[in-house]
Design an enzyme around this catalytic site. Sequence first.
Site, short mmCIF file in Angstrom:
data_model
loop_
_atom_site.label_atom_id
_atom_site.label_comp_id
_atom_site.label_asym_id
_atom_site.label_seq_id
_atom_site.Cartn_x
_atom_site.Cartn_y
_atom_site.Cartn_z
N GLN A 95 -8.05 -0.05 5.60
CA GLN A 95 -6.62 0.23 5.77
C GLN A 95 -6.08 0.94 4.53
OE1 GLN A 95 -4.61 -3.45 7.80
NE2 GLN A 95 -6.39 -4.19 6.64
N ASP A 98 -6.62 4.76 -0.68
CA ASP A 98 -7.25 5.21 -1.92
C ASP A 98 -8.69 5.65 -1.63
OD1 ASP A 98 -7.44 1.75 -2.51
OD2 ASP A 98 -9.24 2.99 -2.32
N HIS A 113 -5.66 4.27 8.08
CA HIS A 113 -4.28 4.58 7.70
C HIS A 113 -4.19 5.87 6.90
CE1 HIS A 113 -3.07 0.06 8.18
NE2 HIS A 113 -3.22 0.69 9.34
N CYS A 143 -1.49 27.95 6.21
CA CYS A 143 -0.53 28.84 6.91
C CYS A 143 0.56 29.34 5.97
CB CYS A 143 0.10 28.09 8.10
SG CYS A 143 1.29 26.82 7.63
N THR A 181 -7.25 -8.53 3.12
CA THR A 181 -6.16 -8.10 4.00
C THR A 181 -5.40 -9.31 4.52
OG1 THR A 181 -5.59 -6.81 5.98
CG2 THR A 181 -7.72 -7.97 6.02
N SER A 182 -4.07 -9.14 4.61
CA SER A 182 -3.20 -10.27 4.97
C SER A 182 -3.20 -10.55 6.46
CB SER A 182 -1.76 -9.97 4.52
OG SER A 182 -1.28 -8.82 5.22
N GLU A 208 -6.78 -15.79 -0.93
CA GLU A 208 -6.32 -17.06 -0.36
C GLU A 208 -6.26 -16.92 1.15
OE1 GLU A 208 -2.69 -17.17 -2.47
OE2 GLU A 208 -1.75 -15.58 -1.29
N1 APR Z 1 -9.17 -10.25 -4.05
C1 APR Z 1 -9.14 -10.51 -2.71
N2 APR Z 1 -8.00 -10.53 -1.98
C2 APR Z 1 -6.85 -10.27 -2.64
C3 APR Z 1 -6.80 -9.99 -4.02
C4 APR Z 1 -8.02 -9.98 -4.73
N3 APR Z 1 -8.07 -9.74 -6.06
N4 APR Z 1 -5.50 -9.79 -4.37
C5 APR Z 1 -4.77 -9.93 -3.24
N5 APR Z 1 -5.58 -10.24 -2.20
C6 APR Z 1 -5.22 -10.47 -0.79
C7 APR Z 1 -3.87 -11.10 -0.59
O1 APR Z 1 -4.01 -12.52 -0.60
C8 APR Z 1 -3.48 -10.57 0.79
O2 APR Z 1 -3.95 -11.44 1.81
O3 APR Z 1 -5.15 -9.18 -0.19
C9 APR Z 1 -4.22 -9.24 0.90
C10 APR Z 1 -3.31 -8.04 0.78
O4 APR Z 1 -2.43 -8.06 1.89
P1 APR Z 1 -1.37 -6.86 2.05
O5 APR Z 1 -0.67 -6.66 0.76
O6 APR Z 1 -0.55 -7.17 3.28
O7 APR Z 1 -2.27 -5.57 2.29
P2 APR Z 1 -2.99 -5.14 3.64
O8 APR Z 1 -3.42 -6.32 4.44
O9 APR Z 1 -4.00 -4.13 3.28
O10 APR Z 1 -1.78 -4.40 4.43
C11 APR Z 1 -2.13 -3.73 5.62
O11 APR Z 1 0.08 -2.78 5.73
O12 APR Z 1 1.92 -1.72 4.83
C12 APR Z 1 0.75 -1.54 5.50
O13 APR Z 1 -0.35 0.51 5.39
C13 APR Z 1 -0.18 -0.67 4.70
O14 APR Z 1 -2.58 -0.64 4.88
C14 APR Z 1 -1.47 -1.48 4.63
C15 APR Z 1 -1.29 -2.49 5.75
#
Ligand code: APR
Length: 237
Positions: A95, A98, A113, A143, A181-182, A208
């Site tokens: 997602q 980078d 994304h 273009c 990812t959350s 977590e």
């Molecule tokens: N190691 C592992 N996990 C981590 C770390 C770490 N050092 N630091 C944070 N996290 C976890 C957090 O606990 C969280 O569950 O990474 C997750 C990040 O969640 P988000 O900030 O919601 O990012 P993501 O899930 O990638 O968001 C998905 O939302 O806004 C859109 O396009 C954006 O691609 C993104 C999408």
Amino acid sequence: MTGHPTNLFVLTGAGVSAESGLGTFRDRGGIWARFDPMKLATPEAYAADADTVLDFYDHRRRGVVAAEPNAAHRALARAEAWIAARGGRLFLCTQNVDDLHERAGSRAVTHMHGELLKARCCACGSVTPWRADLSRTDRCPACFTLGRMRPDVVWFGEMPMHLDAIEAALAEANLFVAVGTSGAVYPAAGYVRQARALGIPTCEVNLEPSDNAAAFDDARYGPASAVLPRYLAELGL
Ligand code: APR
């Protein structure tokens, strides 16, 4: 699953790049806690105030260029090569916008994304590698239209990319792993349930428990740069 996975589907999110210094979105103090996504990450925001949107992505693009891959990115690159050498596949669906997976050595990265280091022309649709700041004074290299370039990323309300390839890879997987990812944004957040419905074992590797934690069979919690290499080693990769 006995032995090492032969078809590993890995979904990464902002947490895999957190220890490289790139912000996550929904953690305390995250990007969406400091900036309003509706004013910076939608087609309507770009139409209304392109300069502000482009400036927001300039700051994030500079951060990506200055960042370095971490041990989690490198562990995934090694696992991809190890599995490929034995005739299998690690399908890396990220997602993240980078390029840290690529810079760590991953050969096949599916950016659902989009990519911040590419720019897309709204006039002709062409996509160009772009590491510098992007503004309305820039012309499309294809273009030559002035002032119609945008970051080649998926904004809220837009269709994510490569969905067919992602679904096809998910259907063939024999292990599904989500890293950093959350589980807050669909369709990515729904992939773990699709994997379960297909009888594919699932594991969450995260700092977590995520919003999706209950959907996973297994989990490893802690910073990805420490936990992911250990988990992949457990898998024999
Ligand atoms: N190691 C592992 N996990 C981590 C770390 C770490 N050092 N630091 C944070 N996290 C976890 C957090 O606990 C969280 O569950 O990474 C997750 C990040 O969640 P988000 O900030 O919601 O990012 P993501 O899930 O990638 O968001 C998905 O939302 O806004 C859109 O396009 C954006 O691609 C993104 C999408």
